[in-house]
Enzyme design. Structure first.
Site, PDB file in Angstrom:
ATOM      1  N   ASP A  11     -12.520 -11.801   4.702  1.00  0.00           N
ATOM      2  CA  ASP A  11     -11.225 -11.638   5.211  1.00  0.00           C
ATOM      3  C   ASP A  11     -11.434 -10.526   6.485  1.00  0.00           C
ATOM      4  O   ASP A  11     -10.412  -9.486   6.606  1.00  0.00           O
ATOM      5  CB  ASP A  11     -10.333 -11.552   4.065  1.00  0.00           C
ATOM      6  CG  ASP A  11      -9.061 -11.511   4.646  1.00  0.00           C
ATOM      7  OD1 ASP A  11      -7.873 -10.694   4.595  1.00  0.00           O
ATOM      8  OD2 ASP A  11      -8.620 -12.429   5.552  1.00  0.00           O
ATOM      9  N   VAL A  38      -0.012  -0.944  -0.232  1.00  0.00           N
ATOM     10  CA  VAL A  38      -0.392   0.017   0.123  1.00  0.00           C
ATOM     11  C   VAL A  38       0.216   0.983   0.057  1.00  0.00           C
ATOM     12  O   VAL A  38       1.596   1.369   0.881  1.00  0.00           O
ATOM     13  CB  VAL A  38      -0.961   0.189   1.011  1.00  0.00           C
ATOM     14  CG1 VAL A  38      -2.121   1.022   1.525  1.00  0.00           C
ATOM     15  CG2 VAL A  38      -1.886  -1.073   1.414  1.00  0.00           C
TER      16      VAL A  38
END
Lengths: 824, 202
Positions: free
Chosen positions: A219, A109
């Site tokens: 998730d 990220v």
């Protein structure tokens, strides 16, 4: 070099090439000349093709082997797929990529900001690590992105943009959020239970909103649930979220992405995230601790998996750790763990109960309603959980408002139900099924013999047989009620098969090695550990170990440098020593164990970085100490145990915190406590027992909810009770016994044929009986000793060879006689 | 007072892969999509483990890897010989993906800047052997081949990535060895030419 043959060219060239091959050299030249008359370019290409064909052994001919080696080197050093894109400074769409913010399971990220001059906007750009490039996956992802872009809830991080990098890696631009994972936030701010529950209520609302739009997160975990500085919830990473709708059904075309018109979505045919089934990335779950059992077992995910994950997060918010450690790294290992899982209710969790037993106020708050809510969210069977995130949120709100919760209505057990019986029965099969297994194994061995590469297949056969069909099978059915007949059959099958193979092993060291390894496992199964009753066939175990030794010793002579062979030999020798001890042949047992110790020490010198080496060196000394105790050589026993402890402590440092080595430390302390008690040195015993308890508690904090660690903790309490009962504080002894039973009995209730646990519980009653007797409470003492007597009698009946049980039975009788003058 | 037993080999669940393999053989194409990640993962795991055992990176034979993966993943009592060959075909594809992905990732690193890069593993060369192949160039060439000769590309995949013998390949594709040999030779020539691997002029 001329231009590469395009599609059309190859269609024409290929048959010409094939024809050319059938001609001799002059014939080929003629063909080329003919062709040149019609089409010069094509003729030149054909000539080149023929030269290409004539090229000598090329890398293409060599195959992918050398490449695989390089890749495997990367895999082994942990650098596999760790090559994240280095994009800082690059531009992706309208965004300028900044510094990396972090790394996740699926990619990196980066911080990024809008760079096209339209307006300022800070985003986070997540770049995935791999391209997935089948048309089916691309299509599915386009569908998903449409739906994800429509998720519009203040608590869900918004998907803003997406595309693919120059190297073909997919990326997403997401609303940038700064916050702490929910569990960290709760810890940092020391939030009370009510505030934690309130946070989770908000999370439930956000998840419900996504569910209403048919998006399942799949998730959910604390790192995906951030709390901002203002205390707002933000859900992240719907990146592997999957559409709930049936695969193959097209979403209706009226559903179009409602994306802000100023931000064009870059639609590229190559965008595809991890759309693999469930959360399997290459076969392994990224974070199994929050995954629902059906996810782990590979079944299709529904909204119920998010409910489970919410339950797991709630559990962690209440106790500090997720409900199950789920340590395995293979799908099968996880599946096995899942099938044996039980949930320790939050109010019973060691972290919550506090140190000294008794009920802390935290425990009281949790007991009852919250236990019930957590339990209902964590049901193994999806149909038994809350029907939706909204229902879970509603019940939590009821708890906060001190209204009755829905989870308590109807019947339920504190332990989450085991996974569906159909899985267990499928594993167990029938006795007929097992013989069929044996038959097919023999048949496949015969068939394989007809193929080439016989030796390799034999090894694989043995390995496959030994580890999968028999021993994992055995493990799977080990603790099932009524499985004794099947287990015996398994052992018998293994024995027969190994003997068949052993006949051929003389000229084949590799096979001999595999067989010897299989004999280690077989012997362990048959003979069990010193304090454990297993199938309890000491004669069989001895025979297996000796057969193994007969096979491995020549191998070790031929190959003195082979550490693996040495280890097998060491384990066989120790096995022999253990079983001889169990049988009462002390002198012979000593010989074997001393030999085993020498071998283990050699292995430690030669393979010091392997935790197995440390473990072996420790446990052989503990086993020697046990033997010395049986021989009444207490000083020697003390020496062995202390040596073992010292090695374990060194090993715990050298092996980088390996959990098993840490467990070995605690086992060494338990032995020292036991020894001190045998010598009636009670202050020493109490001190050692405290160390034992302390080390076990540390281990159970590292993996809460783990049955094995919990059992160790229960036993540690019992040892402490025993030490105090005999030489110290009787009331402390009673407290400690109660702690032990509180841990062990629920474990045994959900694992009712586990004989180790039954033995532990019987011993605890015995210990408590002793404490009562010392405290003057004869009635209670008699009751406890009777309980212990009945239980040990049952155990002894199931395993007549086991001297420990016989002694235990006699001991209880003796105690009862002493109390009342007659046995009741 | 529990102890631990020796031998810590993990096992892998054969149920999934066997079932998917059977489904795929029965004609369910989507089973392949589901099969691939499992096989892929298993091969990676085995590759890493093989390397740890051998400690020498010189060669890692695809066939050995695939064979081991097959034994680990597939319940041999339930599949026939034919299915085994199917598995090998899947494994060849998976190996191809592994190598291509790896090469792409390394390329991404070389072209990037800014991020600190972990040490690159050295290129492995068989001493005195042929020049190592450029995986990405091969991949591009293979895709060009597949555009007009998908069967040829498949044969190369089985041969180069899967390491299958001629006999095994002919079993997988269900054609005679002679025709497979001929087609392989043509595909090989195509690729050699694309990659600039030429013999001497006549």
């Amino acid at each position: 070099m001329s231009a590469p043959a395009g599609g059309g060219d190859w269609a024409v060239l290929r048959p010409l090439f094939v024809e050319a091959l059938e001609r001799d050299e002059p014939g080929r030249q003629a063909l080329i000349a003919e062709l040149a008359a019609r089409d010069q370019g094509l003729a030149a290409q054909l000539a080149e093709l023929l030269r290409a064909d004539a090229a000598a052994e090329s890398a293409l001919d060599a195959g992918a082997a050398p490449l695989l080696a390089a890749v495997a080197a990367g895999a082994a050093s942990g650098a596999w797929e760790g090559r994240d894109a280095a994009l800082t400074g690059e531009r992706l769409g309208p965004w300028r990529v900044g510094e990396p913010l972090g790394r996740g399971g699926m990619g990196v990220v980066f911080a990024a900001e809008r760079d096209d001059g339209a307006f300022t906007q800070d985003v986070a750009i997540k770049v995935l690590r791999r391209t997935l490039d089948t048309p089916e996956l691309q299509r599915r992802f386009r569908l998903e992105r449409q739906l994800l872009a429509r998720l519009d809830h203040p608590a869900i991080v918004k998907l803003i943009d997406g595309g693919v990098t120059a190297d073909g890696l997919p990326w997403f631009a997401l609303e940038r959020v700064e916050g702490l994972p929910i569990t960290d936030y709760a810890r940092r701010h020391e939030l009370p239970v009510g505030a934690r529950v309130a946070l989770l209520v908000e999370v439930c609302a956000a998840v419900e909103s996504a569910h209403r739009r048919l998006v399942v997160h799949r998730d959910l975990k604390p790192s995906n649930v951030l709390i901002t500085a203002e205390g707002h919830v933000k859900l992240l990473d719907f990146g592997i979220a999957k559409v709930l709708a049936e695969e193959g059904h097209e979403v209706s075309p009226e559903v179009s992405p409602e994306v802000s018109p100023e931000v064009p979505l870059e639609v590229s045919p190559h965008i595809a995230p991890e759309a693999a089934p469930a959360t399997r990335v290459g076969g392994m779950l990224m974070t199994p601790q929050y995954a629902a059992p059906e996810q782990i077992l590979g079944e299709p995910a529904t909204t119920a998996v998010d409910v489970y994950a919410l339950g797991a997060m709630l559990y962690e918010l209440l106790t500090g750790s997720p409900p199950h450690p789920r340590r395995s790294t293979t799908p099968a290992g996880l599946a096995r763990e899942v099938e044996r899982e039980t949930v320790v209710p939050p109010s019973h969790h060691p972290a919550v109960r506090g140190g000294q037993g008794g009920t802390s106020s935290a425990a009281r708050t949790l007991r009852g309603d919250l236990d019930a809510v957590v339990s209902k969210a964590l049901r193994a069977e999806p149909g038994l959980r809350y029907g939706s995130a909204a229902e879970l949120g509603a019940d939590l709100r009821r708890f906060l408002e001190r209204r009755p919760v829905a989870a308590r209505r109807g019947t339920f057990a504190y332990t989450a139900s085991r996974f569906a019986a159909r899985h267990r029965w499928a594993l167990l099969g029938t006795a007929a099924g097992i013989s069929l297994l044996a038959a097919t194994v023999v048949v496949s061995a015969v068939r394989l013999r007809a193929e080439r590469d016989l030796a390799q297949r034999r090894y694989d056969d043995v390995r496959a047989l030994a580890s999968r069909f028999l021993f994992d099978f055995h493990d799977a059915i080990r603790t099932l009620p009524g499985a004794t007949g099947a287990r015996t059959l398994v052992v018998r099958t293994a024995t027969e098969y190994l003997e068949k193979l052993a006949a051929d092993a003389g000229e084949d060291p590799g096979l001999a090695f595999e067989l010897a390894r299989a004999y280690v496992r077989l012997g362990n199964l048959q003979g069990g550990m010193f304090f454990t009753a297993s199938i309890g066939d000491t004669a069989g175990a001895l025979s297996s170990y000796r057969k193994g030794l007969g096979l491995i010793e020549p191998v070790c002579e031929q190959r003195p440098a082979d550490l693996a062979g040495l280890r097998v030999r060491e384990r066989l020798v120790r096995g022999v020593g253990r079983v001889l001890h169990k049988r009462g042949d002390h002198a012979q047992a000593a010989g074997s164990l001393l030999r085993g110790r020498a071998l283990a020490d050699e292995l430690l010198v030669r393979a010091p970085t392997d935790p197995e080496s440390w473990l072996d060196a420790v446990y052989v000394r503990l086993e020697l100490g046990d033997l010395r105790q049986s021989e009444q050589r207490f000083a020697d026993a003390d020496g062995e145990y202390r040596d073992g402890l010292a090695i374990a402590e060194r090993g715990a440092r050298a092996a980088g915190g390996d959990r098993r080595v840490a467990t070995a430390v605690s086992h060494a302390w338990s032995r020292l406590a036991w020894l001190a008690g045998s010598r009636e040195r009670w202050p020493d015993a109490i001190a050692a027992a405290e160390r034992y308890l302390e080390s076990t508690r540390a281990l159970s904090e590292r993996s809460p909810g783990d049955a094995e660690t919990l059992r160790d903790l229960g036993v540690a309490w019992r040892i402490l009770a025993w030490a105090n009962g005999n030489g110290g504080d009787a009331s402390r002894a009673l407290e400690a016994s109660a702690e032990a039973l509180a841990i062990l009995e629920p474990l045994a209730a959900s694992d009712s044929s586990n004989q180790q646990l039954l033995e532990d519980i019987a011993s605890t009653y015995e210990t408590r009986g002793g404490a009562h007797a010392r405290g003057g409470n004869q009635g209670a003492a008699r009751a406890d000793f009777s309980t212990a007597l009945h239980r040990f009698e049952a155990l002894a009946a199931a395993d007549p060879d086991n001297a420990t049980y016989r002694e235990a039975v006699e001991y209880q009788r003796g105690q009862l006689r002493g109390l009342s003058g007659a046995i009741r | 007072m529990s102890e631990r037993f020796g031998d810590g080999d993990d096992a892998v669940d054969s149920g999934d892969v066997t079932a998917l393999l059977l489904e795929w053989s029965d004609g369910d194409r989507s089973a392949l999509d589901r099969l691939m990640p499992l096989v892929y993962g298993e091969l990676r795991r085995l590759a890493a483990r093989s390397l740890r055992r051998e400690r020498r990176a010189e060669t890692l034979q695809p066939t050995a890897l695939v064979h081991e993966a097959y034994l680990d993943l597939v319940d041999q009592n339930r599949v026939q010989w034919r299915n085994r060959q199917h598995f090998y075909a899947v494994a060849a594809q998976a190996i191809r993906r592994i190598l291509v992905d790896h090469a792409r990732a390394r390329l991404a690193v070389k072209r990037g800047g800014g991020l600190a890069v972990a040490e690159l593993e050295g290129d492995v060369e068989a001493p005195g052997g042929p020049a190592p192949i450029d995986v990405l160039a091969l991949e591009a060439a293979l895709e060009r081949l597949a555009a007009s000769d998908p069967e040829g590309a498949r044969l190369i995949e089985l041969r180069f990535y899967g390491g299958l013998s001629l006999e095994e390949i002919s079993e997988v594709v269900g054609r005679s060895m002679a025709s497979v040999k001929r087609d392989l030779r043509a595909a090989r020539a195509f690729l050699h030419r694309e990659l600039g691997i030429l013999g001497p002029p006549p």
